[in-house]
Design a protein around this motif. Sequence first.
Motif, PDB file in Angstrom:
ATOM      1  N   VAL A   1       0.857  -1.188   0.000  1.00 44.01           N
ATOM      2  CA  VAL A   1       0.000   0.000   0.000  1.00 44.01           C
ATOM      3  C   VAL A   1       0.890   1.234   0.000  1.00 44.01           C
ATOM      4  O   VAL A   1       1.840   1.336   0.768  1.00 44.01           O
ATOM      5  N   ASP A   2       0.603   2.149  -0.908  1.00 51.20           N
ATOM      6  CA  ASP A   2       1.373   3.388  -1.024  1.00 51.20           C
ATOM      7  C   ASP A   2       0.394   4.513  -1.363  1.00 51.20           C
ATOM      8  O   ASP A   2       0.037   4.718  -2.519  1.00 51.20           O
ATOM      9  N   PHE A   3      -0.064   5.215  -0.325  1.00 53.18           N
ATOM     10  CA  PHE A   3      -1.068   6.257  -0.538  1.00 53.18           C
ATOM     11  C   PHE A   3      -0.522   7.444  -1.329  1.00 53.18           C
ATOM     12  O   PHE A   3      -1.257   8.091  -2.070  1.00 53.18           O
ATOM     13  N   ALA A   4       0.765   7.724  -1.196  1.00 53.18           N
ATOM     14  CA  ALA A   4       1.360   8.824  -1.967  1.00 53.18           C
ATOM     15  C   ALA A   4       1.316   8.501  -3.458  1.00 53.18           C
ATOM     16  O   ALA A   4       0.948   9.349  -4.278  1.00 53.18           O
ATOM     17  N   GLU A   5       1.680   7.286  -3.808  1.00 53.08           N
ATOM     18  CA  GLU A   5       1.641   6.866  -5.212  1.00 53.08           C
ATOM     19  C   GLU A   5       0.195   6.796  -5.703  1.00 53.08           C
ATOM     20  O   GLU A   5      -0.105   7.187  -6.829  1.00 53.08           O
ATOM     21  N   ALA A   6      -0.696   6.310  -4.857  1.00 48.82           N
ATOM     22  CA  ALA A   6      -2.113   6.256  -5.214  1.00 48.82           C
ATOM     23  C   ALA A   6      -2.657   7.660  -5.464  1.00 48.82           C
ATOM     24  O   ALA A   6      -3.398   7.890  -6.429  1.00 48.82           O
ATOM     25  N   TYR A   7      -2.274   8.604  -4.611  1.00 52.83           N
ATOM     26  CA  TYR A   7      -2.693   9.997  -4.802  1.00 52.83           C
ATOM     27  C   TYR A   7      -2.199  10.525  -6.145  1.00 52.83           C
ATOM     28  O   TYR A   7      -2.959  11.118  -6.911  1.00 52.83           O
ATOM     29  N   ALA A   8      -0.918  10.294  -6.443  1.00 50.32           N
ATOM     30  CA  ALA A   8      -0.336  10.809  -7.680  1.00 50.32           C
ATOM     31  C   ALA A   8      -1.077  10.276  -8.907  1.00 50.32           C
ATOM     32  O   ALA A   8      -1.422  11.038  -9.820  1.00 50.32           O
ATOM     33  N   TRP A   9      -1.359   8.981  -8.916  1.00 52.97           N
ATOM     34  CA  TRP A   9      -2.064   8.394 -10.055  1.00 52.97           C
ATOM     35  C   TRP A   9      -3.518   8.858 -10.121  1.00 52.97           C
ATOM     36  O   TRP A   9      -4.080   9.007 -11.208  1.00 52.97           O
ATOM     37  N   SER A  10      -4.129   9.117  -8.965  1.00 55.05           N
ATOM     38  CA  SER A  10      -5.519   9.591  -8.991  1.00 55.05           C
ATOM     39  C   SER A  10      -5.596  11.010  -9.531  1.00 55.05           C
ATOM     40  O   SER A  10      -6.558  11.363 -10.218  1.00 55.05           O
ATOM     41  N   VAL A  11      -4.575  11.826  -9.255  1.00 55.29           N
ATOM     42  CA  VAL A  11      -4.539  13.180  -9.827  1.00 55.29           C
ATOM     43  C   VAL A  11      -4.435  13.089 -11.347  1.00 55.29           C
ATOM     44  O   VAL A  11      -5.138  13.798 -12.074  1.00 55.29           O
ATOM     45  N   LEU A  12      -3.576  12.210 -11.832  1.00 57.59           N
ATOM     46  CA  LEU A  12      -3.426  12.030 -13.274  1.00 57.59           C
ATOM     47  C   LEU A  12      -4.731  11.523 -13.895  1.00 57.59           C
ATOM     48  O   LEU A  12      -5.130  11.977 -14.961  1.00 57.59           O
ATOM     49  N   ALA A  13      -5.395  10.614 -13.212  1.00 54.58           N
ATOM     50  CA  ALA A  13      -6.683  10.108 -13.699  1.00 54.58           C
ATOM     51  C   ALA A  13      -7.714  11.230 -13.750  1.00 54.58           C
ATOM     52  O   ALA A  13      -8.497  11.320 -14.693  1.00 54.58           O
ATOM     53  N   GLY A  14      -7.702  12.087 -12.748  1.00 49.52           N
ATOM     54  CA  GLY A  14      -8.614  13.220 -12.742  1.00 49.52           C
ATOM     55  C   GLY A  14      -8.366  14.149 -13.914  1.00 49.52           C
ATOM     56  O   GLY A  14      -9.300  14.670 -14.527  1.00 49.52           O
ATOM     57  N   GLU A  15      -7.094  14.351 -14.251  1.00 48.67           N
ATOM     58  CA  GLU A  15      -6.762  15.188 -15.404  1.00 48.67           C
ATOM     59  C   GLU A  15      -7.314  14.578 -16.684  1.00 48.67           C
ATOM     60  O   GLU A  15      -7.707  15.278 -17.597  1.00 48.67           O
ATOM     61  N   GLY A  16      -7.362  13.250 -16.705  1.00 47.13           N
ATOM     62  CA  GLY A  16      -7.882  12.539 -17.862  1.00 47.13           C
ATOM     63  C   GLY A  16      -9.397  12.452 -17.889  1.00 47.13           C
ATOM     64  O   GLY A  16      -9.971  11.874 -18.800  1.00 47.13           O
ATOM     65  N   GLY A  17     -10.073  12.989 -16.887  1.00 43.95           N
ATOM     66  CA  GLY A  17     -11.526  13.036 -16.893  1.00 43.95           C
ATOM     67  C   GLY A  17     -12.224  12.026 -16.009  1.00 43.95           C
ATOM     68  O   GLY A  17     -13.450  11.944 -16.009  1.00 43.95           O
ATOM     69  N   GLU A  18     -11.478  11.255 -15.247  1.00 43.57           N
ATOM     70  CA  GLU A  18     -12.106  10.288 -14.342  1.00 43.57           C
ATOM     71  C   GLU A  18     -12.531  11.027 -13.075  1.00 43.57           C
ATOM     72  O   GLU A  18     -11.745  11.207 -12.154  1.00 43.57           O
ATOM     73  N   THR A  19     -13.782  11.443 -13.006  1.00 46.62           N
ATOM     74  CA  THR A  19     -14.248  12.289 -11.906  1.00 46.62           C
ATOM     75  C   THR A  19     -14.189  11.598 -10.552  1.00 46.62           C
ATOM     76  O   THR A  19     -13.946  12.239  -9.541  1.00 46.62           O
ATOM     77  N   ILE A  20     -14.384  10.309 -10.507  1.00 44.87           N
ATOM     78  CA  ILE A  20     -14.312   9.596  -9.229  1.00 44.87           C
ATOM     79  C   ILE A  20     -12.909   9.725  -8.638  1.00 44.87           C
ATOM     80  O   ILE A  20     -12.746   9.837  -7.427  1.00 44.87           O
ATOM     81  N   SER A  21     -11.896   9.748  -9.480  1.00 41.65           N
ATOM     82  CA  SER A  21     -10.525   9.889  -9.002  1.00 41.65           C
ATOM     83  C   SER A  21     -10.275  11.258  -8.389  1.00 41.65           C
ATOM     84  O   SER A  21      -9.509  11.387  -7.444  1.00 41.65           O
ATOM     85  N   VAL A  22     -10.893  12.279  -8.932  1.00 38.53           N
ATOM     86  CA  VAL A  22     -10.731  13.622  -8.378  1.00 38.53           C
ATOM     87  C   VAL A  22     -11.255  13.651  -6.949  1.00 38.53           C
ATOM     88  O   VAL A  22     -10.608  14.194  -6.050  1.00 38.53           O
ATOM     89  N   MET A  23     -12.396  13.026  -6.712  1.00 37.11           N
ATOM     90  CA  MET A  23     -12.962  12.996  -5.368  1.00 37.11           C
ATOM     91  C   MET A  23     -12.082  12.172  -4.432  1.00 37.11           C
ATOM     92  O   MET A  23     -11.874  12.535  -3.285  1.00 37.11           O
ATOM     93  N   ASN A  24     -11.546  11.061  -4.925  1.00 40.07           N
ATOM     94  CA  ASN A  24     -10.722  10.183  -4.097  1.00 40.07           C
ATOM     95  C   ASN A  24      -9.342  10.747  -3.823  1.00 40.07           C
ATOM     96  O   ASN A  24      -8.736  10.423  -2.812  1.00 40.07           O
ATOM     97  N   SER A  25      -8.823  11.584  -4.710  1.00 37.24           N
ATOM     98  CA  SER A  25      -7.452  12.051  -4.559  1.00 37.24           C
ATOM     99  C   SER A  25      -7.268  12.857  -3.277  1.00 37.24           C
ATOM    100  O   SER A  25      -6.259  12.692  -2.579  1.00 37.24           O
TER     101      SER A  25
END
Length: 98
Positions: free
Chosen positions: A17-41
């Motif tokens: 488990v790596d929350f920092a890495e998970a955060y980084a990828w969720s920000v990138l997903a949000g940039e790509g339009g995945e709205t659920i990732s923006v909320m989770n980031s």
Amino acid sequence: AQGRVARMYARGEGRRVDFAEAYAWSVLAGEGGETISVMNSEELLTQTDNPVTAQEKAEKLEKKYGKRALAEKESLRAERATQRRSGACMGSNLSCSR
């Protein structure tokens, strides 16, 4: 795809488990339009040991895989293809090898 990677890091699927890495990828997903990732980031950021490191990781991923980076890479590919078609890559012109 980035949202899936973020979930893998957050849940420890196939890796620790790596929350920092998970955060980084969720920000990138949000940039790509995945709205659920923006909320989770934002939630993932609160779970990291070091929010500054997490934000730095997100910036690094955006520079490498974000929309702007991908557009610049595509532009460079198109430029090289044009040079090859026009013969600009002939002789000692090494600009096409970039």
